[in-house]
Design a protein around this motif. Structure first.
Motif, PDB file in Angstrom:
ATOM      1  N   ARG A 159      -4.925  -7.278 -19.780  1.00 25.44           N
ATOM      2  CA  ARG A 159      -4.076  -8.393 -19.350  1.00 25.44           C
ATOM      3  C   ARG A 159      -2.822  -7.870 -18.639  1.00 25.44           C
ATOM      4  NH1 ARG A 159      -2.882 -11.977 -24.445  1.00 25.44           N
ATOM      5  NH2 ARG A 159      -2.282  -9.944 -25.271  1.00 25.44           N
ATOM      6  N   VAL A 160      -2.278  -8.734 -17.808  1.00 23.95           N
ATOM      7  CA  VAL A 160      -1.078  -8.375 -17.044  1.00 23.95           C
ATOM      8  C   VAL A 160       0.068  -7.993 -17.963  1.00 23.95           C
ATOM      9  CG1 VAL A 160       0.676  -9.294 -15.478  1.00 23.95           C
ATOM     10  CG2 VAL A 160      -1.732  -9.760 -15.046  1.00 23.95           C
ATOM     11  N   ARG A 161       0.113  -8.584 -19.146  1.00 22.25           N
ATOM     12  CA  ARG A 161       1.254  -8.332 -20.031  1.00 22.25           C
ATOM     13  C   ARG A 161       1.214  -6.956 -20.698  1.00 22.25           C
ATOM     14  NH1 ARG A 161       1.146 -12.888 -24.489  1.00 22.25           N
ATOM     15  NH2 ARG A 161       0.817 -14.128 -22.614  1.00 22.25           N
ATOM     16  N   SER A 162       0.117  -6.206 -20.559  1.00 25.44           N
ATOM     17  CA  SER A 162       0.082  -4.863 -21.133  1.00 25.44           C
ATOM     18  C   SER A 162       1.201  -4.013 -20.536  1.00 25.44           C
ATOM     19  CB  SER A 162      -1.261  -4.185 -20.871  1.00 25.44           C
ATOM     20  OG  SER A 162      -1.221  -2.840 -21.330  1.00 25.44           O
ATOM     21  N   LYS A 163       1.889  -3.292 -21.383  1.00 27.85           N
ATOM     22  CA  LYS A 163       2.990  -2.439 -20.944  1.00 27.85           C
ATOM     23  C   LYS A 163       2.575  -0.976 -20.785  1.00 27.85           C
ATOM     24  CE  LYS A 163       6.427  -5.400 -23.178  1.00 27.85           C
ATOM     25  NZ  LYS A 163       7.468  -5.496 -24.238  1.00 27.85           N
ATOM     26  N   VAL A 164       1.298  -0.697 -20.970  1.00 26.33           N
ATOM     27  CA  VAL A 164       0.829   0.683 -20.829  1.00 26.33           C
ATOM     28  C   VAL A 164       0.635   0.964 -19.344  1.00 26.33           C
ATOM     29  CG1 VAL A 164      -0.833   2.410 -21.531  1.00 26.33           C
ATOM     30  CG2 VAL A 164      -0.309   0.507 -23.064  1.00 26.33           C
ATOM     31  N   ARG A 165       1.637   1.544 -18.733  1.00 29.49           N
ATOM     32  CA  ARG A 165       1.622   1.830 -17.300  1.00 29.49           C
ATOM     33  C   ARG A 165       2.030   3.279 -17.081  1.00 29.49           C
ATOM     34  NH1 ARG A 165       1.843  -3.362 -14.676  1.00 29.49           N
ATOM     35  NH2 ARG A 165       1.145  -4.833 -16.290  1.00 29.49           N
ATOM     36  N   SER A 166       1.576   3.840 -15.980  1.00 27.09           N
ATOM     37  CA  SER A 166       1.949   5.204 -15.619  1.00 27.09           C
ATOM     38  C   SER A 166       2.102   5.275 -14.107  1.00 27.09           C
ATOM     39  CB  SER A 166       0.872   6.202 -16.081  1.00 27.09           C
ATOM     40  OG  SER A 166       1.164   7.504 -15.620  1.00 27.09           O
ATOM     41  N   GLU A 167       3.261   5.715 -13.644  1.00 27.78           N
ATOM     42  CA  GLU A 167       3.460   5.857 -12.203  1.00 27.78           C
ATOM     43  C   GLU A 167       2.515   6.902 -11.627  1.00 27.78           C
ATOM     44  OE1 GLU A 167       5.253   3.962 -10.256  1.00 27.78           O
ATOM     45  OE2 GLU A 167       5.740   2.763 -12.041  1.00 27.78           O
ATOM     46  N   ARG A 168       2.212   7.901 -12.413  1.00 28.53           N
ATOM     47  CA  ARG A 168       1.233   8.912 -12.006  1.00 28.53           C
ATOM     48  C   ARG A 168      -0.110   8.541 -12.619  1.00 28.53           C
ATOM     49  NH1 ARG A 168       1.175  15.009 -14.441  1.00 28.53           N
ATOM     50  NH2 ARG A 168      -0.725  15.759 -13.403  1.00 28.53           N
ATOM     51  N   PRO A 169      -1.169   8.339 -11.838  1.00 26.00           N
ATOM     52  CA  PRO A 169      -2.466   7.954 -12.407  1.00 26.00           C
ATOM     53  C   PRO A 169      -2.940   8.959 -13.455  1.00 26.00           C
ATOM     54  CG  PRO A 169      -2.489   7.650 -10.041  1.00 26.00           C
ATOM     55  CD  PRO A 169      -1.203   8.379 -10.364  1.00 26.00           C
ATOM     56  N   ARG A 170      -3.365   8.427 -14.592  1.00 22.73           N
ATOM     57  CA  ARG A 170      -3.842   9.260 -15.694  1.00 22.73           C
ATOM     58  C   ARG A 170      -5.101   8.617 -16.265  1.00 22.73           C
ATOM     59  NH1 ARG A 170      -2.015  13.795 -15.385  1.00 22.73           N
ATOM     60  NH2 ARG A 170      -1.430  14.301 -17.516  1.00 22.73           N
ATOM     61  N   VAL A 171      -5.902   9.424 -16.940  1.00 17.24           N
ATOM     62  CA  VAL A 171      -7.142   8.916 -17.543  1.00 17.24           C
ATOM     63  C   VAL A 171      -7.167   9.315 -19.016  1.00 17.24           C
ATOM     64  CG1 VAL A 171      -9.660   8.953 -17.519  1.00 17.24           C
ATOM     65  CG2 VAL A 171      -8.391   9.041 -15.360  1.00 17.24           C
ATOM     66  N   LEU A 172      -7.318   8.328 -19.857  1.00 15.45           N
ATOM     67  CA  LEU A 172      -7.423   8.528 -21.305  1.00 15.45           C
ATOM     68  C   LEU A 172      -8.845   8.194 -21.734  1.00 15.45           C
ATOM     69  CD1 LEU A 172      -6.166   8.891 -24.180  1.00 15.45           C
ATOM     70  CD2 LEU A 172      -5.681   6.425 -24.127  1.00 15.45           C
ATOM     71  N   ARG A 173      -9.452   9.086 -22.475  1.00 14.39           N
ATOM     72  CA  ARG A 173     -10.783   8.804 -23.024  1.00 14.39           C
ATOM     73  C   ARG A 173     -10.661   8.612 -24.528  1.00 14.39           C
ATOM     74  NH1 ARG A 173     -14.262  12.020 -20.106  1.00 14.39           N
ATOM     75  NH2 ARG A 173     -14.427  10.175 -18.796  1.00 14.39           N
ATOM     76  N   VAL A 174     -11.372   7.615 -25.023  1.00 18.48           N
ATOM     77  CA  VAL A 174     -11.392   7.298 -26.452  1.00 18.48           C
ATOM     78  C   VAL A 174     -12.838   7.400 -26.915  1.00 18.48           C
ATOM     79  CG1 VAL A 174     -10.916   5.533 -28.180  1.00 18.48           C
ATOM     80  CG2 VAL A 174      -9.409   5.756 -26.186  1.00 18.48           C
ATOM     81  N   ARG A 175     -13.076   8.220 -27.940  1.00 19.31           N
ATOM     82  CA  ARG A 175     -14.441   8.489 -28.378  1.00 19.31           C
ATOM     83  C   ARG A 175     -14.553   8.354 -29.894  1.00 19.31           C
ATOM     84  NH1 ARG A 175     -18.321  11.360 -25.679  1.00 19.31           N
ATOM     85  NH2 ARG A 175     -16.717  12.228 -24.277  1.00 19.31           N
ATOM     86  N   ALA A 176     -15.387   7.426 -30.345  1.00 19.70           N
ATOM     87  CA  ALA A 176     -15.692   7.309 -31.772  1.00 19.70           C
ATOM     88  C   ALA A 176     -16.833   8.270 -32.105  1.00 19.70           C
ATOM     89  CB  ALA A 176     -16.088   5.886 -32.126  1.00 19.70           C
ATOM     90  N   THR A 177     -16.623   9.096 -33.094  1.00 21.05           N
ATOM     91  CA  THR A 177     -17.594  10.143 -33.403  1.00 21.05           C
ATOM     92  C   THR A 177     -18.684   9.688 -34.372  1.00 21.05           C
ATOM     93  OG1 THR A 177     -16.086  10.931 -35.143  1.00 21.05           O
ATOM     94  CG2 THR A 177     -15.935  11.995 -32.979  1.00 21.05           C
TER      95      THR A 177
END
Length: 243
Positions: A159-177
């Motif tokens: 959603r637009v209201r998310s505050k998780v922003r980065s001026e430099r593009p970054r990639v986060l991976r989330v993995r459930a084991t």
């Protein structure tokens, strides 16, 4: 997970929350929400339960503000919370599968949305109540934890209201084991995060661990179980992701 499973979870988690809150006492501090006492936790969750029940039970087609909690405390506050939780569970159980009402994340139906959303809302706050009493929290099933991660990443933070922003593009991976195929790739830019399921492409940072631990850590209730790569990307999440 099916809507009926979410309803069972909501029923159980609300009852566990009330028990933990009663044992902790309404004046106890909530370590996972440092500005709150158990009193605040019960008031907040009780208002949310009544708010959600109103959409489904009364068929409201547009957003409505939440009500104000009553100035209750102690046993009266606990009774008020339990009554609101019971009303929500009963309202969802009695609603027709094709009920029409407002909802704020994509879902197969309004009923599916509200049942799932309130199951997760209540589970996270049950963890808060158990933190306040200082006990060992009951386990969260891996499949439910993975679903909560999915709702958070592909729903809330799309959603637009998310505050998780980065001026430099970054990639986060989330993995459930501990859940097959439970992997998400989150692209962070100056726009709202974009999450896709799967692990295609390189990531700057990966957080990995059991689904239940990831679920609580992404909601900022626990530390990340494991971080590889650029830890500053994980730190950015923790700093900016409060909903």
């Amino acid at each position: 997970m099916e809507t009926a499973e979410f309803l069972e979870t909501l029923d159980r988690e609300g009852r566990l929350l009330a028990v933990a809150a009663e044992r902790a006492g309404t004046g106890a501090k909530v370590p996972t929400c440092p500005d709150w006492t158990v009193r605040d936790l019960l008031r907040h969750t009780g208002v949310v339960h009544r708010w959600a029940a109103g959409f489904v039970g009364e068929g409201h087609a547009s957003p409505r503000p939440m009500g104000e909690p009553p100035e209750l405390d102690g046993t009266e506050l606990l009774a008020w919370f339990r009554a609101g939780h019971r009303r929500l569970v009963d309202t969802l159980a009695a609603a027709p599968s094709d009920v029409e009402c407002w909802h704020f994340l994509p879902a197969p139906s309004p009923l599916a949305f509200w049942t799932r959303r309130q199951a997760h809302e209540t589970t996270v706050h049950r963890i808060d109540a158990e933190a306040a009493r200082g006990g060992t929290p009951d386990e969260i099933a891996p499949e439910f934890g993975a679903d909560g991660v999915d709702e958070l990443l592909t729903g809330f933070h799309a959603r637009v209201r998310s505050k998780v922003r980065s001026e430099r593009p970054r990639v986060l991976r989330v993995r459930a084991t501990d859940v097959d195929g439970a992997v998400w790739t989150v692209r962070l830019t100056a726009e709202p995060p974009v999450t896709v399921r799967g692990d295609a492409g390189a990531a700057d940072c990966e957080v990995a661990g059991p689904a239940a631990q990831l679920y609580l850590s992404l909601w900022n209730r626990r530390p990340f179980p494991g971080v590889t790569g650029d830890a500053s990307v994980g730190a950015l999440w923790r700093e900016k992701s409060a909903v």
